[in-house]
Scaffold this motif. Structure first.
Motif, PDB file in Angstrom:
ATOM      1  N   ALA A 130      -4.457  -6.413  -5.586  1.00 49.27           N
ATOM      2  CA  ALA A 130      -5.018  -5.400  -6.480  1.00 49.27           C
ATOM      3  C   ALA A 130      -6.229  -5.972  -7.219  1.00 49.27           C
ATOM      4  N   ASN A 141      -8.155   1.030  -9.679  1.00 50.76           N
ATOM      5  CA  ASN A 141      -7.836   0.569  -8.336  1.00 50.76           C
ATOM      6  C   ASN A 141      -7.963   1.702  -7.332  1.00 50.76           C
ATOM      7  N   ALA A 158      -4.347  -3.411  -1.556  1.00 50.93           N
ATOM      8  CA  ALA A 158      -4.376  -2.912  -2.933  1.00 50.93           C
ATOM      9  C   ALA A 158      -3.494  -1.678  -3.091  1.00 50.93           C
TER      10      ALA A 158
END
Length: 691
Positions: A316, A423, A449
């Protein structure tokens, strides 16, 4: 962060911003019912300070006031003091920022608000110095005056708090309907962008200059829709000048938050994940539209920065990097000519300094921000009689040496918390770049991610959470978290064709409508029905530092409804647009992502199905032919053979009866609910899909 005092309650928090204040002499509380209960019990007003870890003026105010024992004594005696990280609690920030803007006509961070014990605001502002200066009242006098007013007549202060609360609630909840959104709204937006465009420097308005890449993305859509060359020219001028300016880090890549001047020379040096994600998207789109390699190069450089400096071991992405190092804004990023010469030697040092605008006197407080505003590499190569490729190689060698040297400096602080919404934007950016540039490693990074967010930032009951740091996920997700992650998952499906991402998008979108939807008036509230209920429950449609979650949600619903043939989703998207028609009609350029949804809804949206075995080169050639193009209103679906194809048909009914003909990969292009004859020719597919 000063550590000369014992720690306060913030030492138990995870937020890097709150931890920066954990050793202040101020007796800070995090936002909690405990703090307000104590305020009521002790009959004290509340001092609320909101900021974020990479905010320069937050650092200044902390050093001047919150590390000062005298001010701490005043606050501790007469107030209950609360610190909030705006990136963890954008719901709190959103409401009290509206208060500040209503009371003062401006906003920003640090945000300074004084409240009654019932959370009602009665005084607000942004940065205040310790003592009066810059024609601003100082904290010493503000604290003394407000404490005195509370002691003398607390009921009068409470009445003011009630009045401010009522007025703010009305402003935030004012009827946003009343207008009508049509294709003419898109043309009106374009005319307004033209009138506000800085033809000399690119961008919009005067200064400070923000990248506002979602405005540029809308203009690319408008160019695609109308063929209006002025729309494309505005985008290219802005992207070119922004990149050549000092707002771009020519040594380590990535964009700073904004430029303090109209020319894009001097940045506010902090770097935010969301800015860089949005800019990757826009540079990729510009590359797809123009075919100019320079735009692809900038996008790849930004991604290099994010993957190198802003990526957690779990995959991430971190939130931001500070403007300051060693307490000095920009110190990490600036150079003297002597330092460059020491690193590169005289000849290469002189070459680098000449091309990147370094001088003995400097262009920023006696030092230099490297930039290309006065030249281009092509013109420099002609002027110096050096082949362009050779010049580029010499400058790249110099950049690598300067980067290695800079790495030994004290780095700016990094905010390493992981935010779901931001994100989601980076997953979108990587997915778009992977498709356009045929970079499977970008798709792999986006996948990693997405898997992290879906694994670590969801409760067992499926509820999305907003922030992860140091092993802890916390705070119920906001509408932006849902909308941006859903958008990222749709993009990731169209990149990898892993059906699980589309399933997750459909489920999260349904959860979003349930938790945030306003059945009475339409649109989505900022925080969920299951969250802490604050002074009011606002909806955000205006594009600020980031585009609005409501705009993103409208576009997501339109795309999902086309993919899944869900008529209820199509209706929800229509209601979503009409819920904010009044606000959008009043000032269309302030709502670029909603305009993108409007363009999708009323434009020539298309579905492209590639039926074939993804392991075969002919199928991949067809997919690549579509993926490299700029097709903002197209949906791309892979219909593989066998059991995998059956799973696709269950979720995406539009692939029914669209099969490989004669066992060969076959493309089906449908637009406005009418399909063209299927084709197995890649060139014909390119022509069909590009219209």
């Amino acid at each position: 962060m000063s550590t000369s005092h014992k720690s306060n309650r913030l030492a138990e928090e995870k937020s890097p911003y709150l931890l920066q204040h954990a050793y202040n002499p101020v007796d800070w509380y995090p936002w909690s019912e405990e703090a307000f209960s104590i305020a009521k019990h002790e009959n004290k007003p509340v001092f609320l300070s909101i900021g974020y870890s990479t905010c320069h003026w937050c650092h200044v105010m902390a050093h001047e006031s919150f590390e000062d024992q005298a001010i701490a004594n005043m606050l501790n005696k007469d107030f209950i003091s609360i610190k909030v990280d705006r990136e963890e609690r954008p719901d709190i920030d959103h409401i009290y920022m509206a208060v500040c803007q209503a009371m003062t006509g401006q906003g920003g961070w640090p945000l300074t608000v004084f409240l009654t014990p019932e959370k009602k605001p009665f005084f607000a502002g942004t940065y205040f110095p310790r003592s009066r200066k810059y024609n601003r009242a100082g904290m010493v006098e503000i604290i003394a005056q407000l404490a005195s007013k509370w002691r003398e007549d607390p009921e009068r202060v409470r009445e003011l708090g009630e009045q401010v609360t009522t007025e703010t609630s009305q402003r935030l909840l004012e009827n946003q309907t009343g207008g009508k959104l049509t294709e003419e709204t898109l043309h009106e937006a374009f005319r307004m962008y033209v009138s506000n465009f800085d033809a000399e420097n690119g961008g919009f308005g005067t200064f400070p200059k923000f990248p506002t890449s979602y405005n540029l993305s809308f203009l690319l859509r408008y160019y695609k829709k109308t063929g209006n060359e002025q729309a494309l020219a505005m985008v290219e001028k802005t992207l070119d000048t922004m990149h050549r300016g000092g707002m771009y880090d020519h040594i380590g890549f990535g964009f700073a938050r904004y430029s303090v001047d109209a020319q894009w020379l001097v940045p506010h040096f902090e770097k935010m994940l969301y800015d860089n994600a949005l800019l990757v998207m826009t540079y990729i789109e510009a590359y797809q539209v123009t075919g100019k390699e320079q735009y692809a190069e900038v996008a790849e450089q930004i991604i290099t920065y994010v993957l190198r400096d802003m990526t957690d071991a779990g995959g991430a992405f971190y939130s931001a990097e500070d403007a300051d190092s060693d307490g000095v804004e920009g110190k990490f990023y600036v150079w003297t000519m002597d330092e460059v010469e020491d690193v590169l030697g005289i000849d290469d040092g002189d070459l680098y300094s000449e091309i990147y605008g370094l001088t003995e006197s400097g262009n920023f407080e006696g030092q230099n921000i490297p930039n290309l505003l006065d030249t281009t590499l092509a013109s420099s190569a002609r002027r110096k009689g050096i082949p362009l490729d050779e010049l580029k190689q010499r400058l790249e060698t110099a950049r690598v040496k300067l980067f290695a040297h800079r790495e030994r400096r004290v780095h700016p602080g990094k905010d390493d918390k992981i935010l779901t919404a931001w994100n989601g934007l980076m997953i979108t950016a990587l997915s778009k770049a992977a498709r356009a540039l045929d970079k499977p490693e970008y798709a792999a990074a986006a996948t990693k991610a997405a898997d992290f967010i879906l694994r670590e930032l969801r409760r067992e009951d499926g509820r999305l959470l907003a922030r992860y740091r140091d092993g802890e996920a916390a705070f119920l997700g906001y509408v932006d978290d849902y909308a941006f992650l859903v958008g990222g998952l749709i993009e990731l499906y169209e990149t990898t064709f892993e059906l699980r991402f589309l399933r997750e998008a459909v489920q999260l979108n349904a959860d979003m409508l349930r938790l945030f939807g306003d059945e009475a008036k339409g649109g989505l509230f900022f925080y969920g029905s299951d969250a802490e209920q604050l002074l009011t429950r606002p909806k955000e449609i205006y594009d600020g530092a980031m585009p609005s979650g409501n705009g993103a949600a409208a576009l997501n619903m339109l795309r999902l409804s086309r993919l899944t043939y869900d008529a209820k989703l199509s209706q929800a998207a229509e209601e979503q647009l009409q819920a904010f028609a009044g606000a959008v009609s009043k000032y269309p350029p302030g709502h670029a992502l909603t305009l993108a949804a409007l363009d999708f809804a009323y434009g020539a949206a298309s579905e492209i199905v590639i039926a074939g075995d993804p392991a075969k080169p002919e199928t991949q050639r067809m997919l690549r032919a579509v993926q490299r193009q700029y097709l903002p209103n197209a949906l791309l679906v892979l219909h593989p053979p066998g059991a995998a194809g059956g799973a696709v048909r269950q979720l995406i009914p539009l692939v029914q009866d669209k099969l490989p003909l004669g066992g060969r990969a076959t493309a089906y292009v449908c637009e406005n609910f009418a399909c063209q004859a299927p084709t197995q020719d890649v060139e014909e597919l390119q022509n069909l899909s590009s219209h």
